[in-house]
Design an enzyme around this catalytic site. Sequence first.
Site, short mmCIF file in Angstrom:
data_model
loop_
_atom_site.label_atom_id
_atom_site.label_comp_id
_atom_site.label_asym_id
_atom_site.label_seq_id
_atom_site.Cartn_x
_atom_site.Cartn_y
_atom_site.Cartn_z
N ALA A 19 -44.36 -43.99 -10.35
CA ALA A 19 -45.52 -44.89 -10.41
C ALA A 19 -45.15 -46.29 -9.93
CB ALA A 19 -46.06 -44.95 -11.84
N LYS A 20 -44.00 -46.78 -10.36
CA LYS A 20 -43.58 -48.13 -9.98
C LYS A 20 -43.22 -48.20 -8.50
CE LYS A 20 -44.04 -50.33 -13.88
NZ LYS A 20 -45.17 -51.30 -14.02
N SER A 59 -41.09 -52.43 -11.03
CA SER A 59 -39.94 -52.37 -11.93
C SER A 59 -38.70 -52.02 -11.12
CB SER A 59 -40.15 -51.29 -13.00
OG SER A 59 -38.97 -51.03 -13.73
N VAL A 108 -57.77 -49.53 -18.26
CA VAL A 108 -57.72 -49.76 -16.82
C VAL A 108 -57.77 -48.48 -15.99
CG1 VAL A 108 -56.49 -51.96 -17.04
CG2 VAL A 108 -55.18 -49.83 -16.78
N GLY A 138 -53.14 -55.67 -19.64
CA GLY A 138 -52.07 -55.39 -20.59
C GLY A 138 -51.50 -56.67 -21.16
N ALA A 139 -52.39 -57.64 -21.45
CA ALA A 139 -51.93 -58.98 -21.83
C ALA A 139 -51.92 -59.22 -23.33
CB ALA A 139 -52.80 -60.04 -21.14
N GLY A 140 -51.96 -58.14 -24.11
CA GLY A 140 -51.93 -58.30 -25.56
C GLY A 140 -50.55 -58.57 -26.11
N TYR A 191 -42.52 -42.71 -14.56
CA TYR A 191 -42.53 -44.17 -14.50
C TYR A 191 -41.95 -44.68 -13.18
CZ TYR A 191 -41.78 -48.98 -16.28
OH TYR A 191 -41.80 -50.34 -16.47
#
Length: 252
Positions: A157-158, A142, A64, A13-15, A154
């Site tokens: 998941a975190k 997060s 991913v 996710g480095a864009g 979210y």
Amino acid sequence: MSRLQDRIAIVTGAGQGIGAETAKRLAQDGAKVAVFDLNEEVGRETVQAIQSNGGEAIAIGCNVSDVEQVNAAVEKVASHFGRIDILVNNAGVTRDNLLFKMSVEDWDTVMNVHLKGSFLCAKAVQKFMVEERYGKIINISSASALGNRGQANYSAAKAGLQGFTRTLAMELGPFNINVNSVGPGYVVTDMTKATSERVGLDFEEQQKLIAERNPLRRVGKPEDIANVIAFLASEDSSYVNGQIIYVNGGAR
């Protein structure tokens, strides 16, 4: 000599956002970086920024949550650079909604990118790290792991990533592989801007309100997170393992 000189890093996710800033920071510290992003063209923008500062990087398009794409991408990195030393599991999406409005698809999308994606990437790189008896895995959690209204998917998941981190630290520690997690608080990115717009809040006003409630009286920037990740990717953190480090200015 830079503290990550000639280390090989993958950042997912480095864009853009935290991922892009992390990739640039690791390159600044001497690492050669593989920039993973769902959109390879977006990833190339990060690569160009790294190269313009004298660093070395490649862009690889990768979903991913797809095991075949992950395995192929990781093999490409190992073939190109010779090994893999660092993995930053940063790729993420949001599909915010209150529970009664949240679709199964929105739940699955968030779980697949954050949790399954981190699992697939870690599983793919660990064999190279075990062989070298060296590695650093940093999972991006997060502050929302502690619970956040409208983010059941979210937050879950975190929180799951934190348990994943502690378990991998136990399993991979004997092979000299450190596994830690960074938990950002509110950080100004395109993702948080989109969230503000989706709920009808003025982005600048939201930042001001959040800053007023933060002990440091400011909001986070991507480089605040990248700085901590860079520490965990370095030998300066060689005895730090299985930890969850919140980077949120002291907010509660």
